[in-house]
Design an enzyme around this catalytic site. Structure first.
Site, mmCIF file in Angstrom:
data_model
loop_
_atom_site.group_PDB
_atom_site.id
_atom_site.type_symbol
_atom_site.label_atom_id
_atom_site.label_comp_id
_atom_site.label_asym_id
_atom_site.label_seq_id
_atom_site.Cartn_x
_atom_site.Cartn_y
_atom_site.Cartn_z
ATOM 1 C CG HIS A 126 1.693 -0.946 1.693
ATOM 2 N ND1 HIS A 126 0.744 -1.852 1.336
ATOM 3 C CD2 HIS A 126 1.287 0.244 1.207
ATOM 4 C CE1 HIS A 126 -0.208 -1.230 0.657
ATOM 5 N NE2 HIS A 126 0.108 0.058 0.577
ATOM 6 C CG LEU A 127 4.975 5.669 2.469
ATOM 7 C CD1 LEU A 127 6.114 6.376 1.769
ATOM 8 C CD2 LEU A 127 3.669 6.314 2.151
ATOM 9 C CG HIS A 128 2.331 2.447 7.289
ATOM 10 N ND1 HIS A 128 3.238 1.533 6.793
ATOM 11 C CD2 HIS A 128 2.452 2.391 8.634
ATOM 12 C CE1 HIS A 128 3.862 0.941 7.801
ATOM 13 N NE2 HIS A 128 3.423 1.447 8.932
ATOM 14 C CB VAL A 129 1.413 9.000 6.973
ATOM 15 C CG1 VAL A 129 1.643 10.196 7.900
ATOM 16 C CG2 VAL A 129 2.172 9.176 5.671
ATOM 17 C CG HIS A 130 2.292 5.507 12.217
ATOM 18 N ND1 HIS A 130 1.676 4.408 12.753
ATOM 19 C CD2 HIS A 130 3.347 5.044 11.497
ATOM 20 C CE1 HIS A 130 2.328 3.320 12.389
ATOM 21 N NE2 HIS A 130 3.343 3.682 11.616
#
Length: 169
Positions: A126-130
């Site tokens: 599940h792609l996520h940007v920090h």
């Protein structure tokens, strides 16, 4: 001259993650589980909901206000996003940076992705940007010597501050 600080705890963390199995890739991500839980945003620390993406606080933050922006749809790679998801994802990352700056006045901010398990993605399906606010000296002896991070604010208080600072649509 570049100085280096050894963080031996990181190797044990990375090596403790087993290779993905068929079960891992078929199970819903922790983010999907949160979305499907029916719990209110105040309990799940979701700070913003858009049409195709949302922003949530990291439950294991590197620093106060460590936020993640991700699509509702569970996809592992940037190229799997629709044009609409892609556009909204990056606009929401920009809004998250603005909210963090407004609420916390950090000296700097790291923005990034870890695509795939070998790249450090602990929830790689599940792609996520920090979005990680940073201050001079925020990496201190606690992480290196005690495998501990000091976070001076409860997640619920951080979520409330970010919601109040979130740019209006």
């Amino acid at each position: 001259m570049l100085e280096r600080l050894w963080n031996g705890w990181r190797t044990s963390y990375v090596s403790s993650v087993p290779p993905p199995s068929d079960e891992d890739t078929e199970a819903a991500s922790v983010f999907t589980q949160i979305l499907e839980s029916g719990l209110p945003d105040e309990e799940t620390h979701i700070v913003h909901r858009g049409t195709t993406v949302f922003a949530i606080l990291n439950a294991y933050p590197y620093s106060t206000a460590h936020t993640m922006v991700l699509p509702y749809r569970e996809v592992p790679a940037l190229e799997d996003l629709t044009t609409g998801e892609h556009t909204e994802l990056w606009a929401t990352v920009t809004d998250a940076v603005r909210a963090v700056k407004t609420a916390y006045s950090p000296e700097g901010i790291n923005v990034g992705l870890n695509l795939g398990r070998p790249a450090g993605g602990s929830v790689s399906q599940h792609l996520h940007v920090h979005v990680v606010p940073r201050w001079t000296g925020d990496s201190n002896f606690m992480t290196a010597t005690a495998n501990t991070r000091t976070i001076p604010e409860a997640l619920s208080a951080t979520a409330a501050r970010l919601r109040a600072a979130w740019p209006s649509s």
